[in-house]
Design an enzyme around this catalytic site. Structure first.
Site, PDB file in Angstrom:
ATOM      1  N   GLY A  56      -5.284 -16.496   3.178  1.00 16.08           N
ATOM      2  CA  GLY A  56      -5.648 -15.084   3.060  1.00 16.08           C
ATOM      3  C   GLY A  56      -7.111 -14.856   3.359  1.00 16.08           C
ATOM      4  O   GLY A  56      -7.782 -14.061   2.697  1.00 16.08           O
TER       5      GLY A  56
ATOM      6  N   GLY B  20      -8.835 -11.193   3.736  1.00 17.30           N
ATOM      7  CA  GLY B  20      -8.808 -10.193   2.674  1.00 17.30           C
ATOM      8  C   GLY B  20     -10.165  -9.963   2.032  1.00 17.30           C
ATOM      9  O   GLY B  20     -11.161 -10.607   2.382  1.00 17.30           O
TER      10      GLY B  20
ATOM     11  N   ILE C 267     -11.388 -10.569  -1.127  1.00 16.71           N
ATOM     12  CA  ILE C 267     -11.937 -11.752  -1.788  1.00 16.71           C
ATOM     13  C   ILE C 267     -11.992 -12.927  -0.824  1.00 16.71           C
ATOM     14  O   ILE C 267     -12.993 -13.651  -0.756  1.00 16.71           O
ATOM     15  CB  ILE C 267     -11.119 -12.107  -3.044  1.00 16.71           C
ATOM     16  CG1 ILE C 267     -11.285 -11.023  -4.120  1.00 16.71           C
ATOM     17  CG2 ILE C 267     -11.539 -13.466  -3.607  1.00 16.71           C
ATOM     18  CD1 ILE C 267     -10.437 -11.231  -5.366  1.00 16.71           C
ATOM     19  N   GLY C 268     -10.928 -13.131  -0.051  1.00 11.96           N
ATOM     20  CA  GLY C 268     -10.878 -14.260   0.874  1.00 11.96           C
ATOM     21  C   GLY C 268     -12.042 -14.276   1.842  1.00 11.96           C
ATOM     22  O   GLY C 268     -12.620 -15.336   2.121  1.00 11.96           O
TER      23      GLY C 268
ATOM     24  N   ARG D 124      -1.662 -14.435   9.038  1.00 12.51           N
ATOM     25  CA  ARG D 124      -0.355 -14.318   9.688  1.00 12.51           C
ATOM     26  C   ARG D 124      -0.526 -14.167  11.192  1.00 12.51           C
ATOM     27  O   ARG D 124       0.297 -14.632  11.969  1.00 12.51           O
ATOM     28  CB  ARG D 124       0.417 -13.128   9.113  1.00 12.51           C
ATOM     29  CG  ARG D 124       0.897 -13.362   7.684  1.00 12.51           C
ATOM     30  CD  ARG D 124       1.782 -12.235   7.200  1.00 12.51           C
ATOM     31  NE  ARG D 124       2.295 -12.514   5.866  1.00 12.51           N
ATOM     32  CZ  ARG D 124       3.113 -11.706   5.212  1.00 12.51           C
ATOM     33  NH1 ARG D 124       3.505 -10.566   5.774  1.00 12.51           N
ATOM     34  NH2 ARG D 124       3.542 -12.021   4.006  1.00 12.51           N
TER      35      ARG D 124
ATOM     36  N   ASP E 194       1.908 -18.880   7.042  1.00 10.94           N
ATOM     37  CA  ASP E 194       2.566 -17.966   6.117  1.00 10.94           C
ATOM     38  C   ASP E 194       2.934 -18.770   4.880  1.00 10.94           C
ATOM     39  O   ASP E 194       3.474 -19.877   5.007  1.00 10.94           O
ATOM     40  CB  ASP E 194       3.817 -17.375   6.775  1.00 10.94           C
ATOM     41  CG  ASP E 194       4.440 -16.251   5.954  1.00 10.94           C
ATOM     42  OD1 ASP E 194       4.618 -16.440   4.727  1.00 10.94           O
ATOM     43  OD2 ASP E 194       4.765 -15.200   6.531  1.00 10.94           O
ATOM     44  N   VAL E 195       2.659 -18.243   3.704  1.00 10.54           N
ATOM     45  CA  VAL E 195       2.926 -19.003   2.476  1.00 10.54           C
ATOM     46  C   VAL E 195       4.411 -19.278   2.278  1.00 10.54           C
ATOM     47  O   VAL E 195       4.774 -20.165   1.501  1.00 10.54           O
ATOM     48  CB  VAL E 195       2.347 -18.302   1.227  1.00 10.54           C
ATOM     49  CG1 VAL E 195       0.829 -18.249   1.288  1.00 10.54           C
ATOM     50  CG2 VAL E 195       2.949 -16.916   1.033  1.00 10.54           C
TER      51      VAL E 195
ATOM     52  N   LYS F 215       1.464 -12.411 -10.731  1.00 15.14           N
ATOM     53  CA  LYS F 215       0.308 -13.296 -10.904  1.00 15.14           C
ATOM     54  C   LYS F 215       0.522 -14.261 -12.062  1.00 15.14           C
ATOM     55  O   LYS F 215       0.105 -15.428 -12.000  1.00 15.14           O
ATOM     56  CB  LYS F 215      -0.968 -12.478 -11.110  1.00 15.14           C
ATOM     57  CG  LYS F 215      -1.384 -11.645  -9.925  1.00 15.14           C
ATOM     58  CD  LYS F 215      -1.498 -12.441  -8.632  1.00 15.14           C
ATOM     59  CE  LYS F 215      -2.680 -13.385  -8.598  1.00 15.14           C
ATOM     60  NZ  LYS F 215      -2.886 -13.993  -7.265  1.00 15.14           N
TER      61      LYS F 215
ATOM     62  N   PRO G  87     -10.131 -13.395 -11.746  1.00 15.09           N
ATOM     63  CA  PRO G  87     -11.013 -12.234 -11.619  1.00 15.09           C
ATOM     64  C   PRO G  87     -10.391 -10.956 -12.143  1.00 15.09           C
ATOM     65  O   PRO G  87      -9.167 -10.790 -12.135  1.00 15.09           O
ATOM     66  CB  PRO G  87     -11.250 -12.139 -10.106  1.00 15.09           C
ATOM     67  CG  PRO G  87     -10.042 -12.755  -9.491  1.00 15.09           C
ATOM     68  CD  PRO G  87      -9.510 -13.761 -10.477  1.00 15.09           C
TER      69      PRO G  87
END
EC number: 1.2.1.44
Length: 338
Positions: free
Chosen positions: A22, A25, A27-28, A47, A73-74, A169, A192
């Protein structure tokens, strides 16, 4: 940041290859930036690496020499194994923010795939990005209790209140912990809270859109509620910090401050008085909610210093102005935010 942390980064980060899922993103992107600053070689997953939404990563300092993007892709274990090949560590940041009913099984399967692919490829250390949604959503917690790494949200309460992101999460973090233990992986978890601050990516994410809607008065009222906030750059530093400390294991609560939504709006109005910021609190018939106690001591003990929320909000808004997401309705002060 402490001098010990600087030395740790400079000594250990040089020439080491790590992967960030990721990577494009909110945070990424900051995790990638922080890793590049520290001298790491970074492989970021996306992706579609060629998508223009990832272009900002290629403009980061050090990206030409030490950043590559790969398709993964996860939910595709083979693509993850290819992405993790030759990596010393993995930062599993990728996670959509939504309340889609399918999010929970997807998050669990994706996390299981990441941990097992990392173990298959000889990775020794993984940093997993959780969320305080996995920690604070518990109606039975005493008002005097201190929110810390031992706390968990109430899964059934989250489910009943349609907080499926929190459910996802929670389950993903538990899966990461269980799978890492089975495979002998070292795992550190950064937890976070609502993440504020400037964006590196072009598009708005959940938290920056949250600020923009309040500042423009699009949201006609704010809830009688408190929330926890942290600067995105502190979150990124926390990821690198726990990765570099061999003794860092388990959860690390990454919260800078907890305050009522009214206080957040007051800060925004003081910083940017010409915007029509939301001013009305929803009348729920209850006394004003009080901020809860929390502990971020585990990260402080590792040397992390937290950015004041006022600074995070100021620089988030300046960034959104510069990227065209907010109108320039008054002269913008010349302040650097990166």
């Amino acid at each position: 940041m402490s001098s010990n942390f600087e030395a740790n980064n400079n000594n250990n980060g040089e020439k080491q290859l790590v992967c960030v899922t990721g990577a494009g993103g909110f945070i990424g992107s900051w995790v990638v930036k922080e890793l590049l600053i520290r001298g790491y070689h970074v492989r970021g997953t996306a992706r579609d690496p060629a998508d223009s939404k990832n272009a900002h990563l290629l403009e980061l300092e050090g990206a030409d020499e030490r950043l590559s993007l790969c398709r993964a892709d996860v939910l595709d274990a083979a693509s993850l194994r290819a992405a993790f090949s030759g990596c010393h560590g993995v930062f599993h940041v990728a996670s959509p923010v939504s309340n889609d009913p399918d999010l929970v099984p997807v998050a669990v399967e994706g996390t299981r795939n990441v941990i097992n692919a990392a173990a298959d490829m000889g990775v020794r250390r993984v940093v997993f990005t959780s969320s305080y949604g996995a920690v604070h959503m518990n109606p039975n917690r005493s008002p005097d209790a201190v929110l810390d790494e031992t706390c968990w949200s109430d899964y059934e309460f989250c489910k009943q209140t349609d907080n499926l992101y929190c459910c996802a999460k929670m389950m993903a973090e538990m899966t990461a912990t269980e799978e890492a233990a089975k495979r002998g992986l070292e795992l550190a978890v950064v937890v976070p809270s609502m993440t504020m601050g400037p964006m590196l990516q072009q598009t708005l994410n959940f938290s920056t859109n949250h600020v923009a809607r309040y500042l423009m008065g699009t949201k006609k009222s704010y809830p009688n509620a408190v929330a926890a906030y942290v600067d995105v750059r502190d979150v990124a530093r926390a990821h690198v910090l726990v990765y570099e400390r061999p003794e860092a294991r388990g959860r690390y609560l990454c919260i800078g401050t907890v305050l009522h939504r009214a206080e957040l709006l007051r800060m925004l109005r003081e910083l940017f008085p010409r915007y029509p910021a939301t001013a009305k609190c929803e009348d729920d018939g209850k006394p004003m909610a009080k901020p809860y106690k929390f502990s971020n001591q585990r990260l402080k003990d590792l040397g992390l210093e937290f950015t004041p929320l006022r600074k995070s909000l100021n620089e988030a808004v300046l960034c959104m102005q510069q990227k065209g997401h907010l109108p320039l309705i008054y002269p913008v002060p010349k302040r650097a935010y990166l």
